[in-house]
Design a protein around this motif. Structure first.
Motif, mmCIF file in Angstrom:
data_model
loop_
_atom_site.group_PDB
_atom_site.id
_atom_site.type_symbol
_atom_site.label_atom_id
_atom_site.label_comp_id
_atom_site.label_asym_id
_atom_site.label_seq_id
_atom_site.Cartn_x
_atom_site.Cartn_y
_atom_site.Cartn_z
ATOM 1 N N LEU A 284 -7.042 44.137 55.557
ATOM 2 C CA LEU A 284 -7.537 43.631 56.760
ATOM 3 C C LEU A 284 -8.922 44.372 57.221
ATOM 4 O O LEU A 284 -9.465 43.939 58.150
ATOM 5 C CB LEU A 284 -6.565 43.602 57.694
ATOM 6 N N ASP A 285 -8.926 45.512 56.643
ATOM 7 C CA ASP A 285 -10.218 46.479 57.090
ATOM 8 C C ASP A 285 -11.531 45.567 56.508
ATOM 9 O O ASP A 285 -12.659 46.052 57.200
ATOM 10 C CB ASP A 285 -10.286 47.774 56.319
ATOM 11 N N PHE A 286 -11.326 44.858 55.723
ATOM 12 C CA PHE A 286 -12.643 44.049 55.406
ATOM 13 C C PHE A 286 -12.783 42.935 56.302
ATOM 14 O O PHE A 286 -14.039 42.287 56.241
ATOM 15 C CB PHE A 286 -12.336 43.430 53.710
ATOM 16 N N LEU A 287 -11.893 42.449 57.178
ATOM 17 C CA LEU A 287 -12.044 41.484 58.006
ATOM 18 C C LEU A 287 -12.627 42.001 59.270
ATOM 19 O O LEU A 287 -13.351 41.254 60.165
ATOM 20 C CB LEU A 287 -10.648 40.603 58.115
ATOM 21 N N PHE A 288 -11.910 43.186 59.965
ATOM 22 C CA PHE A 288 -12.466 43.410 61.208
ATOM 23 C C PHE A 288 -13.801 43.482 61.382
ATOM 24 O O PHE A 288 -14.423 43.126 62.505
ATOM 25 C CB PHE A 288 -11.531 44.931 61.520
ATOM 26 N N HIS B 182 -16.467 41.905 60.359
ATOM 27 C CA HIS B 182 -16.964 40.527 60.449
ATOM 28 C C HIS B 182 -16.432 39.963 61.760
ATOM 29 O O HIS B 182 -17.231 39.198 62.453
ATOM 30 C CB HIS B 182 -16.316 39.557 59.129
ATOM 31 N N LEU B 183 -15.274 40.089 62.191
ATOM 32 C CA LEU B 183 -14.660 39.773 63.437
ATOM 33 C C LEU B 183 -15.667 40.357 64.590
ATOM 34 O O LEU B 183 -15.830 39.405 65.611
ATOM 35 C CB LEU B 183 -13.276 39.712 63.627
ATOM 36 N N ASP B 184 -15.822 41.547 64.393
ATOM 37 C CA ASP B 184 -16.617 42.248 65.409
ATOM 38 C C ASP B 184 -17.904 41.507 65.353
ATOM 39 O O ASP B 184 -18.634 41.560 66.665
ATOM 40 C CB ASP B 184 -16.752 43.796 65.258
ATOM 41 N N ALA B 185 -18.522 41.287 64.455
ATOM 42 C CA ALA B 185 -20.059 40.869 64.392
ATOM 43 C C ALA B 185 -20.205 39.508 64.903
ATOM 44 O O ALA B 185 -21.214 39.134 65.480
ATOM 45 C CB ALA B 185 -20.577 40.872 62.722
ATOM 46 N N GLN B 186 -19.124 38.591 64.839
ATOM 47 C CA GLN B 186 -19.037 37.256 65.270
ATOM 48 C C GLN B 186 -18.581 37.004 66.655
ATOM 49 O O GLN B 186 -18.529 36.169 67.355
ATOM 50 C CB GLN B 186 -18.189 36.335 64.270
ATOM 51 N N GLY B 187 -18.255 38.451 67.385
ATOM 52 C CA GLY B 187 -17.824 38.551 68.879
ATOM 53 C C GLY B 187 -16.525 37.883 69.056
ATOM 54 O O GLY B 187 -16.203 37.304 69.882
ATOM 55 N N VAL B 188 -15.660 37.821 67.928
ATOM 56 C CA VAL B 188 -14.113 37.348 67.979
ATOM 57 C C VAL B 188 -13.360 38.487 68.302
ATOM 58 O O VAL B 188 -13.091 39.364 67.889
ATOM 59 C CB VAL B 188 -13.825 36.957 66.412
ATOM 60 N N PRO B 189 -12.725 38.071 69.581
ATOM 61 C CA PRO B 189 -11.515 38.975 70.102
ATOM 62 C C PRO B 189 -10.303 39.125 69.292
ATOM 63 O O PRO B 189 -9.949 37.830 68.916
ATOM 64 C CB PRO B 189 -11.320 38.526 71.515
ATOM 65 N N TYR B 190 -9.661 40.173 68.922
ATOM 66 C CA TYR B 190 -8.612 40.166 68.407
ATOM 67 C C TYR B 190 -7.571 41.322 68.751
ATOM 68 O O TYR B 190 -8.325 42.488 68.988
ATOM 69 C CB TYR B 190 -8.936 40.367 66.736
#
Length: 673
Positions: free
Chosen positions: A587-591, A593-601
């Motif tokens: 999951l460290d590979f996902l976070f 990209h979520l930050d870059a796309q502005g996806v709250p999680y």
């Protein structure tokens, strides 16, 4: 009472269970059928009846479940349900008063785990239960420490020859010499002292045996007679082993290993001392080859390879020679290890006495023994409760079942829980045999069935819930088909077979509205060059693709869902989305990209929270506020992002406070922080 927006397909059964008075109620239901919600509805209906029945005050009820998490959720759902009823328009003044009284009593109500329930009762009569009035309960971590201390004490006493002194004055005192020899021989033969866990399996040691004895000490096994050694059986297997190895003459590592073992077996095959044989032969048989493959360990030696297969796998339906040699030795040792039971229990009781502690099992065993032994106390405790609710009953073991049945008995008459006659309208059980996951704690369908038989002897209502509210309507037929293939369906309609422990599938019906197809979106992740890439690059690409997809989904996609609260159709929101992973490793590979796309999680599971450097620093900051003497935590608090101070700034501020350096900007910033 407030109801679901639409009647459930099994609403008649649900209404009957909620309003039933005068009989005990047994509710059986699969996952997602709302059985806990039904239990809460029934409890609230009894507290503040809508039918004119006699109200039962919350203080005279007990609601019991298995885990702390489930108990906390049950208390919360009872509170929410009571508040919902208070918010309903038009309750009568009498019912309004009953609901308010229940809300006021909830914080002190008998709602919790079976262990917490037992503790509250024992505190009322500690002397009669043979407990110190100020006894301390070992929590899960402390309980493990007590078990570990017992195992350590056993090993130390065996190695130092002091076990007899350790057991003096206990019922196991006469078994000290035998226990010392048993443990010494087992360790000398290569049995593990401590369990060892790898990525793929767990290698159990004597510590696991000690823990098993301690956690099952309330049902001691029949005292095993020390088995005699089958010398004739061992000699016969040894002769066959030597005969098979006689044809092996190669020079490969595997061939040499077979000959070395055969030479040892030949030397000791006439030996009658099982302790000597167990130490020597068992250890040799357990030593595996480095690479047991024909082409490597045996170098293509067909004779040695076939001998090895005969030794380890058997031939023509016969048992492997290795197992035939082990069997007489293992049988001899197994009975001696079983006879360690009273020794381990005696040492554990001494450890608890030194720590002045009782564990979770003590709470249940002491309460059960008190209820059986003291009929006056049993009647006193019975008088505390008009009704007992048990949620997740499939997780209840025999000891817990005994306590519940004795408390709901009509009078204090029975000596055994199997003979209990229940009071009418005293018990509600909710469970699902298919979800019995605590068999290692003796919670299984056999216990469930025996309690059902006790209930069936008195007037009762049995209800089966079939409407599934957790799954989308289109999934339920598919799940029915797959689970029936796996579990099968009972030919006579029974939910389970207590003789075999087999639990059959009970078909469910959709409880949620809507029967449209479930949309499945497949993200094809591949590199444009069509070549193989390192796995980390694939994970990074997958993270980028998923983050971009989520940004599209909550935006221009136009995808809509039915709101679970009000049933309205609306666009999908971030809070409607869950990303599930087999493990948290990637999951460290996902976070990023979520930050870059502005996806709250928000991340859950494993050590994800503590793996984030900012989260670790935030925790250190909180620790600095709690403990002003923690220098490491203080340094973390004063560094970015909270304050822009480094270690040199702090040292300069301290020097300025002592008058050794003049005050400057760094000193002022430190003082301000």
């Amino acid at each position: 009472m407030a109801r679901r927006r639409e009647p459930a397909p099994d609403q008649a059964e649900r209404d009957a269970a909620v309003r039933e008075r005068g009989r005990n109620v047994l509710i059986e239901a699969g996952a997602g059928t709302g059985k806990t919600a039904l239990l809460v509805d029934r409890l609230v209906e009894m507290v503040a009846p809508t039918t004119g029945a006699r109200p039962v005050p919350l203080r005279r009820m007990a609601a019991i479940t298995f885990t702390r998490k489930a108990a906390g959720e049950l208390r919360l759902r009872i509170r929410e349900r009571l508040l919902e009823e208070l918010a309903e328009p038009g309750p009568t003044p009498g019912r309004l008063a009953l609901l308010r009284e229940a809300v006021a009593e909830l914080d002190t109500a008998w709602v919790g785990t079976i262990h917490g329930f037992a503790d509250r009762l024992l505190r009322l009569r500690p002397v009669e239960a043979e407990l110190s009035p100020g006894y301390r309960i070992a929590d899960d971590g402390a309980e493990d420490a007590l078990v570990h201390e017992t195992w350590t004490a056993l090993l130390h006493a065996v190695q130092s020859g002091t076990l007899e002194g350790e057991l003096a004055g206990t019922p196991a005192a006469g078994r000290a010499a035998e226990a010392t020899r048993t443990v010494a021989v087992a360790l000398a033969a290569g049995l593990r002292a401590a369990s060892h866990e790898t990525e793929y399996r767990t290698y159990f040691g004597l510590d696991a045996l000690v823990a098993g004895f301690i956690r099952r000490r309330d049902v001691p096994p029949a005292d095993a007679e020390a088995a005699g050694f089958d010398a004739a059986g061992f000699r016969l297997a040894a002769e066959e082993f030597v005969a098979v190895a006689a044809h092996v003459r190669g020079t490969s590592p595997g061939a040499r290993r077979i000959r070395e073992t055969a030479d040892l077996v030949a030397r000791v095959r006439g030996e009658t001392d099982p302790a000597l044989l167990f130490r020597q032969v068992r250890r040799a048989l357990d030593r595996p080859p480095r690479n047991p493959r024909k082409s490597q360990e045996f170098g293509g030696d067909e004779v040695a390879w076939h001998a090895w297969k005969r030794i380890t796998e058997g031939d023509r339906g016969g048992p492997p020679l290795r197992e035939a040699l082990r069997a007489p030795l293992d049988r001899w040792m197994a009975t001696r290890l079983a006879r360690l039971f009273p020794v381990v229990v005696a040492l554990y009781e001494k450890v608890k006495a030194r720590r002045r502690a009782v564990d979770q099992l003590d709470l249940l065993a002491r309460l059960r023994d008190l209820l059986v032994r003291d009929r006056d106390v049993r009647q006193e405790f019975q008088a505390l409760f008009d009704h007992v609710f048990v949620d997740e009953f499939q997780d209840t073991d025999p000891l817990q079942a005994e306590i519940v049945l004795f408390l709901c008995e009509r009078g204090a008459v029975a000596s055994r829980w199997q003979d209990v006659g229940l009071r009418e309208d005293s018990l509600t059980l909710v469970g699902d045999p298919k979800q019995s996951i605590y068999r290692f704690r003796r919670a299984d369908v056999a216990v469930y069935d025996r309690v059902r038989q006790v209930i069936a002897r008195s007037p009762h209502l049995a209800v089966t819930l079939s409407a599934n509210f957790r799954s989308a309507a289109s999934l339920v037929p598919w799940l029915n088909d797959r689970f029936e293939r796996i579990l099968g369906r009972s030919p006579d309609g029974r939910p389970f077979d207590p003789r075999t422990g087999i639990v059959f599938h009970q078909p469910l019906v959709p409880g949620r509205r809507g029967g449209g197809a479930v949309a499945v979106h497949v993200l094809g992740v591949e590199f444009p060059d069509a070549r193989e890439h390192p796995v980390d690059e694939y994970r990074d690409l997958e993270g980028e693709a998923l983050a971009r997809y989520l940004r599209w989904l909550v935006g221009p996609s136009g995808v809509t869902i039915e709101d679970p609260l009000d049933g309205r159709v609306r666009p999908v929101r971030w809070g409607d989305i869950a990303v599930l992973a087999v493990s948290t490793w990637g999951l460290d590979f996902l976070f990023p990209h979520l930050d870059a796309q502005g996806v709250p999680y928000a991340s859950r599971g494993g050590t994800l929270f503590l793996s984030d450097p900012l989260s670790r620093q935030f925790l250190l900051g909180l620790r600095a506020l709690a403990d002003r003497d923690d220098g490491v935590a203080e340094a973390a608090l004063l560094r970015p992002p909270f304050f822009a101070l480094g270690p040199d700034d702090l040292l300069r501020a301290r020097a300025a406070a002592a008058g050794r350096v003049p005050e400057d900007e760094a000193v002022r910033r430190a003082a301000e922080a």
